[in-house]
Write a protein that holds these residues in place. Structure first.
Motif, mmCIF file in Angstrom:
data_model
loop_
_atom_site.group_PDB
_atom_site.id
_atom_site.type_symbol
_atom_site.label_atom_id
_atom_site.label_comp_id
_atom_site.label_asym_id
_atom_site.label_seq_id
_atom_site.Cartn_x
_atom_site.Cartn_y
_atom_site.Cartn_z
ATOM 1 N N GLU A 4 0.827 -1.196 0.000
ATOM 2 C CA GLU A 4 0.000 0.000 0.000
ATOM 3 C C GLU A 4 0.865 1.251 0.000
ATOM 4 O O GLU A 4 1.993 1.246 0.494
ATOM 5 C CB GLU A 4 -0.908 0.047 1.243
ATOM 6 N N CYS A 20 -2.630 0.294 -4.001
ATOM 7 C CA CYS A 20 -2.128 -1.010 -3.592
ATOM 8 C C CYS A 20 -1.581 -1.707 -4.828
ATOM 9 O O CYS A 20 -2.320 -1.925 -5.793
ATOM 10 C CB CYS A 20 -3.238 -1.833 -2.960
ATOM 11 N N TRP A 34 -10.315 -3.395 0.752
ATOM 12 C CA TRP A 34 -9.643 -2.443 1.631
ATOM 13 C C TRP A 34 -10.281 -2.565 3.011
ATOM 14 O O TRP A 34 -11.492 -2.442 3.148
ATOM 15 C CB TRP A 34 -9.790 -1.018 1.128
ATOM 16 N N LEU A 79 -8.139 3.211 -3.595
ATOM 17 C CA LEU A 79 -9.227 3.645 -2.726
ATOM 18 C C LEU A 79 -9.195 5.160 -2.690
ATOM 19 O O LEU A 79 -8.243 5.760 -2.180
ATOM 20 C CB LEU A 79 -9.095 3.087 -1.313
ATOM 21 N N TYR A 92 -4.950 1.512 7.106
ATOM 22 C CA TYR A 92 -5.704 0.935 5.997
ATOM 23 C C TYR A 92 -4.876 -0.183 5.351
ATOM 24 O O TYR A 92 -3.700 0.008 5.043
ATOM 25 C CB TYR A 92 -6.049 2.005 4.973
ATOM 26 N N CYS A 94 -4.726 -3.314 2.371
ATOM 27 C CA CYS A 94 -5.173 -3.920 1.132
ATOM 28 C C CYS A 94 -5.116 -5.432 1.315
ATOM 29 O O CYS A 94 -4.192 -5.942 1.957
ATOM 30 C CB CYS A 94 -4.245 -3.455 0.010
#
Length: 122
Positions: A4, A20, A34, A79, A92, A94
Motif C-alpha cells: 500500500e 495497492c 480495503w 481507494l 488501511y 489492502c
C-alpha cells in the motif's frame, strides 16, 4: 505480495487516495478489499471490488464518500477517499481473496499488505 501507499495526515473534509500494488500472476482472479483498523478496534472491511463484472461493496460508514477501483492491467487497486472525517483515522490495509466466498470476513482473505496510516484531524 501487496504494497500500500498514499497514506498521510489530512484535515477533515479533505480527500486522500490510497494505492495497492500487487505482485504475482492472475491478479484479475482475486477479489480485492480495503480494510481499516482504528486504535482499540477490530479490523473492518470498508470496500471491496470483485472479479468481472467488478461489483463493488462499501460499508455504511464510507458509502458515498469512498470509491474503490482496480486496474487489472497494472495489478493495482485504489481507494479514493473523500469528505474525510476524524473517525476515518486508521491503518488501511489492502487484501486479496482467491476464493469464491462472500469476501466479507478477514478470514476469507489470503494475502495482506503491511498497511498505511491515514490520520484525519478535526
Amino acid at each position: 505480495q501487496l504494497l500500500e501507499s498514499g497514506g498521510g495526515e489530512v484535515q477533515a473534509g479533505d480527500s486522500l487516495s490510497l494505492s495497492c500494488a500487487a505482485s504475482g500472476d492472475d491478479f484479475s482472479n482475486y477479489v480485492m478489499g480495503w480494510f481499516r483498523q482504528a486504535p482499540g478496534k477490530e479490523r473492518e472491511l470498508v470496500a471491496r471490488i470483485g472479479r468481472m463484472p467488478l461489483r463493488t461493496y462499501y460499508s455504511d460508514d464510507v458509502k458515498g464518500r469512498y470509491i474503490i477501483q482496480r486496474d487489472n492491467e497494472k495489478n493495482m487497486v485504489y481507494l479514493y477517499m473523500n469528505s474525510l472525517k476524524p473517525e476515518d483515522t486508521a491503518i488501511y490495509y489492502c487484501a486479496a481473496d482467491a476464493d469464491w466466498g462472500t469476501s466479507t470476513t478477514l478470514e476469507e482473505y489470503d494475502y495482506w499488505g503491511q498497511g498505511t496510516q491515514v490520520t484525519v484531524s478535526s
